[in-house]
Write a protein that holds these residues in place. Sequence first.
Motif, PDB file in Angstrom:
ATOM      1  N   GLU A   1       0.834  -1.212   0.000  1.00 15.36           N
ATOM      2  CA  GLU A   1       0.000   0.000   0.000  1.00 15.36           C
ATOM      3  C   GLU A   1       0.864   1.256   0.000  1.00 15.36           C
ATOM      4  O   GLU A   1       0.546   2.233  -0.676  1.00 15.36           O
ATOM      5  CB  GLU A   1      -0.940   0.009   1.197  1.00 15.36           C
TER       6      GLU A   1
ATOM      7  N   GLN B   1      -6.558  -8.901 -11.744  1.00 14.78           N
ATOM      8  CA  GLN B   1      -7.522  -9.617 -12.576  1.00 14.78           C
ATOM      9  C   GLN B   1      -8.265  -8.707 -13.572  1.00 14.78           C
ATOM     10  O   GLN B   1      -8.556  -9.100 -14.677  1.00 14.78           O
ATOM     11  CB  GLN B   1      -8.527 -10.326 -11.659  1.00 14.78           C
TER      12      GLN B   1
ATOM     13  N   LEU C   1      -2.162  -2.684 -12.296  1.00 16.85           N
ATOM     14  CA  LEU C   1      -2.106  -2.251 -10.902  1.00 16.85           C
ATOM     15  C   LEU C   1      -1.892  -0.747 -10.778  1.00 16.85           C
ATOM     16  O   LEU C   1      -2.125  -0.172  -9.732  1.00 16.85           O
ATOM     17  CB  LEU C   1      -0.975  -2.989 -10.185  1.00 16.85           C
TER      18      LEU C   1
ATOM     19  N   GLN D   1      -6.282 -21.181 -13.002  1.00 15.23           N
ATOM     20  CA  GLN D   1      -7.118 -20.798 -11.854  1.00 15.23           C
ATOM     21  C   GLN D   1      -8.384 -21.647 -11.783  1.00 15.23           C
ATOM     22  O   GLN D   1      -8.851 -21.980 -10.712  1.00 15.23           O
ATOM     23  CB  GLN D   1      -7.494 -19.319 -11.922  1.00 15.23           C
TER      24      GLN D   1
ATOM     25  N   TYR E   1     -13.127   3.943 -10.766  1.00 16.73           N
ATOM     26  CA  TYR E   1     -12.327   2.725 -10.705  1.00 16.73           C
ATOM     27  C   TYR E   1     -12.923   1.660 -11.621  1.00 16.73           C
ATOM     28  O   TYR E   1     -12.202   1.004 -12.373  1.00 16.73           O
ATOM     29  CB  TYR E   1     -12.252   2.214  -9.255  1.00 16.73           C
ATOM     30  N   ASP E   2     -14.249   1.518 -11.578  1.00 20.09           N
ATOM     31  CA  ASP E   2     -14.891   0.510 -12.430  1.00 20.09           C
ATOM     32  C   ASP E   2     -14.724   0.848 -13.913  1.00 20.09           C
ATOM     33  O   ASP E   2     -14.654  -0.043 -14.750  1.00 20.09           O
ATOM     34  CB  ASP E   2     -16.386   0.395 -12.077  1.00 20.09           C
TER      35      ASP E   2
ATOM     36  N   GLN F   1     -12.139   2.220 -15.091  1.00 18.67           N
ATOM     37  CA  GLN F   1     -10.683   2.262 -15.289  1.00 18.67           C
ATOM     38  C   GLN F   1     -10.166   3.654 -15.633  1.00 18.67           C
ATOM     39  O   GLN F   1      -9.174   3.810 -16.345  1.00 18.67           O
ATOM     40  CB  GLN F   1     -10.230   1.234 -16.332  1.00 18.67           C
TER      41      GLN F   1
ATOM     42  N   PHE G   1      -7.092   3.849 -10.942  1.00 19.39           N
ATOM     43  CA  PHE G   1      -6.403   2.588 -10.698  1.00 19.39           C
ATOM     44  C   PHE G   1      -6.145   2.465  -9.197  1.00 19.39           C
ATOM     45  O   PHE G   1      -6.457   3.373  -8.444  1.00 19.39           O
ATOM     46  CB  PHE G   1      -5.124   2.532 -11.528  1.00 19.39           C
ATOM     47  N   LEU G   2      -5.575   1.328  -8.821  1.00 17.16           N
ATOM     48  CA  LEU G   2      -5.388   1.083  -7.387  1.00 17.16           C
ATOM     49  C   LEU G   2      -4.744   2.253  -6.628  1.00 17.16           C
ATOM     50  O   LEU G   2      -5.238   2.627  -5.568  1.00 17.16           O
ATOM     51  CB  LEU G   2      -4.529  -0.173  -7.171  1.00 17.16           C
TER      52      LEU G   2
ATOM     53  N   ILE H   1      -3.040  -8.296   0.832  1.00 17.25           N
ATOM     54  CA  ILE H   1      -3.125  -7.037   0.075  1.00 17.25           C
ATOM     55  C   ILE H   1      -4.574  -6.752  -0.327  1.00 17.25           C
ATOM     56  O   ILE H   1      -5.105  -5.678  -0.072  1.00 17.25           O
ATOM     57  CB  ILE H   1      -2.215  -7.092  -1.161  1.00 17.25           C
TER      58      ILE H   1
ATOM     59  N   ASN I   1      -6.646  -5.866   2.658  1.00 13.21           N
ATOM     60  CA  ASN I   1      -6.366  -4.530   3.192  1.00 13.21           C
ATOM     61  C   ASN I   1      -7.001  -3.441   2.341  1.00 13.21           C
ATOM     62  O   ASN I   1      -7.445  -2.414   2.853  1.00 13.21           O
ATOM     63  CB  ASN I   1      -4.853  -4.298   3.276  1.00 13.21           C
TER      64      ASN I   1
ATOM     65  N   ALA J   1      -8.649 -13.074  -6.405  1.00 15.93           N
ATOM     66  CA  ALA J   1      -8.321 -13.299  -7.824  1.00 15.93           C
ATOM     67  C   ALA J   1      -8.973 -14.541  -8.440  1.00 15.93           C
ATOM     68  O   ALA J   1      -9.522 -14.457  -9.536  1.00 15.93           O
ATOM     69  CB  ALA J   1      -6.812 -13.327  -8.014  1.00 15.93           C
ATOM     70  N   PRO J   2      -8.950 -15.717  -7.794  1.00 15.71           N
ATOM     71  CA  PRO J   2      -9.497 -16.895  -8.472  1.00 15.71           C
ATOM     72  C   PRO J   2     -11.009 -17.019  -8.323  1.00 15.71           C
ATOM     73  O   PRO J   2     -11.599 -18.002  -8.770  1.00 15.71           O
ATOM     74  CB  PRO J   2      -8.796 -18.063  -7.767  1.00 15.71           C
TER      75      PRO J   2
ATOM     76  N   THR K   1     -14.966 -16.322  -8.828  1.00 12.83           N
ATOM     77  CA  THR K   1     -15.926 -15.863  -9.827  1.00 12.83           C
ATOM     78  C   THR K   1     -17.311 -15.966  -9.202  1.00 12.83           C
ATOM     79  O   THR K   1     -17.467 -16.522  -8.124  1.00 12.83           O
ATOM     80  CB  THR K   1     -15.896 -16.751 -11.086  1.00 12.83           C
TER      81      THR K   1
ATOM     82  N   GLU L   1     -16.654  -8.460  -7.022  1.00 15.24           N
ATOM     83  CA  GLU L   1     -15.596  -8.456  -8.040  1.00 15.24           C
ATOM     84  C   GLU L   1     -14.580  -7.365  -7.731  1.00 15.24           C
ATOM     85  O   GLU L   1     -13.378  -7.543  -7.893  1.00 15.24           O
ATOM     86  CB  GLU L   1     -16.201  -8.246  -9.430  1.00 15.24           C
ATOM     87  N   THR L   2     -15.093  -6.212  -7.271  1.00 20.90           N
ATOM     88  CA  THR L   2     -14.221  -5.151  -6.772  1.00 20.90           C
ATOM     89  C   THR L   2     -14.780  -4.747  -5.407  1.00 20.90           C
ATOM     90  O   THR L   2     -15.925  -5.059  -5.087  1.00 20.90           O
ATOM     91  CB  THR L   2     -14.240  -3.910  -7.703  1.00 20.90           C
TER      92      THR L   2
END
Lengths: 413, 211
Positions: free
Chosen positions: A213, A264, A268, A353, B51-52, B54, B57-58, B102, B105, B178-179, B181, B195-196
Amino acid sequence: MDKREVIRKVVNHQPVDEVPRDLGGGYTTGIQGEAYRDLVEHLGLDEPVKIWERLEWGAVPSEQVLQWAGGYCIDPYLNGARQLPEDSPEEVWKEYTRPTGEEYLIPRDLMIDQEEDGREVIRDEEGTPMLVRSKSSYYFDDYPVEYFPLKDVADLGTIEALPDTAIYEPWTSGDFARLERNAKWFYENTDYAITPFFGGSLFALPTHLRGYENFLLDLKRNPEYVKELEELLVQKHLTDLKPFIEAVDDYAEIIGFADDLGQQDGPLLSPDDFRELIFPYMKRVYDYVHQHSDLKVYLHSDGAIQSLIPSLIEAGVDILNPVQFSAKGMDLNTLKQEYGDELVFWGGGVDTQNTLPNAKPAEVKRQVKENIRSLHDGSGYVFAQVHNIQPGVPPVNIEAMYEAVDEINEEGV
Amino acid sequence: MTMEDFKAAIIAGDKELASKLVDGLLEDGKDPQSIIALGITPAMNVVGERYDRQDFFLPDMLAAADAAQSVLDVVEPQLREGDSEESISVVLATVSGDQHDIGKNIVYMVFRAEGFQVTDLGTDVNEQDIVEAAQEVGADVVALSALLTTTVDEFAVVTEAFEAAGIRDDVLIVVGGAPVTESVATEKGADLYGETPFSAVRQIREALQIA
């Protein structure tokens, strides 16, 4: 045509009449220890599981397994764990039993402490815990009490003041003579393509040094600090790169880098931030490779990185891995069409995955064939699953994966 | 100085400016409840939309969430009794066998910035500890994270533990990583797939019918 020649042609975009494949020649084209144990049992082989990579507990495929899988590539060093016939096993390996009872051979200098609660901990030279694995896990990860050496360092100073960054780099204070000896041996005694891995991270590494972070916030709030840190890391990488290239240049086809830039659903960091704060430094490192060798630059970067690809090509990336097509915007046909003239794709063969662990063998085969047809247009493609084969993958699915490649090659590509 | 400036500062992730502006708003007599409802929450909605799309970003999202959290820390203690009645209580954890923190958090930061009360249990947390924590804080939501293909099965273990404890219907179980769905989430018995972090927030609000 021998294997090395096929890979050489593929990375130079020259036509080949077969799709080559890679198991464990790249840092992330391998197989995790427990998945490997299941595979060798399934194949009826009696061999120990040798672990070379501590974070993801990556296994060293034996020559027998490599032949069975039809691998074309070999990493000559494996973080020091690559053994030649002339080396006695005791010089390289020691026995290790996990608290869960599974037995392995691990590199002699890998020190793992076992705690009373079944956790395994890897410490730095001062005894500070760096990495931890819980009893039920398959992977080591950052120690929960964060081990971020630059977390509170406001003034970076000089490269000498940097902590030993090697902990997160597969290429640690490497033994260049051994690297050269091994690369030469495989070059002279096998027809494998030599594919050594360097590392050279400029994004993932600072996230480990600063804390994830913190570094992402640095990008927004303290870009000058980011530039200063990147400059130090470039110096560090170039210092290692010179002897590394000298050791392998006569024998190897590629040099492996890794820097995860995607998640995903997108990169980043924004393409603009990437362009300003990471790209210039990457380019200096990759330029150095191109100016000082004929090696192709292989970059491993997970996730949805489609919007960064033009910059990566401009930075000097020749080969992209793992081509995570399940991530957003990573459609294989589009990637091949838009970037196939400049980029070789290495991976993307089957999803790890969901498909490889969960699907039936027939679905694995179907996906493998479909993906190869998308990524191979007469050249420019090396088959591998997306990232390492994970624990719990049924060996019949691994078998199905390679059968599909065989069938494609027999049918003619 | 307006609420718009305050929102803009949060969206831009400018923590210092947002802190300065919130002090000004409080001095001007704005009540804490409306600072949250008209300032912080709408600002985070904009961050989520960007964010959705794009556009963000993070790093942008983290900077905004960090700014929002820092002003919430100032505003929340000043809420009157009863004002925070609708605050959603979340128990958050990365499941057993998984050390990855991560993603969790980031979810924590966004949930806090959205005004949720979050109890973060950390990583590698077993199902019993999650159930106990949910009972202790009277959680509305249990949010679970997993990065590994080998640990997503833990979602089902946790769901079953809530069944066994007889409080499955008292909590919304939302999962992500990540994995994961939509179909993995359903298969493991979760109620929602985030998803987010922002999609999780929207779905949680919708399910609990809190705007």
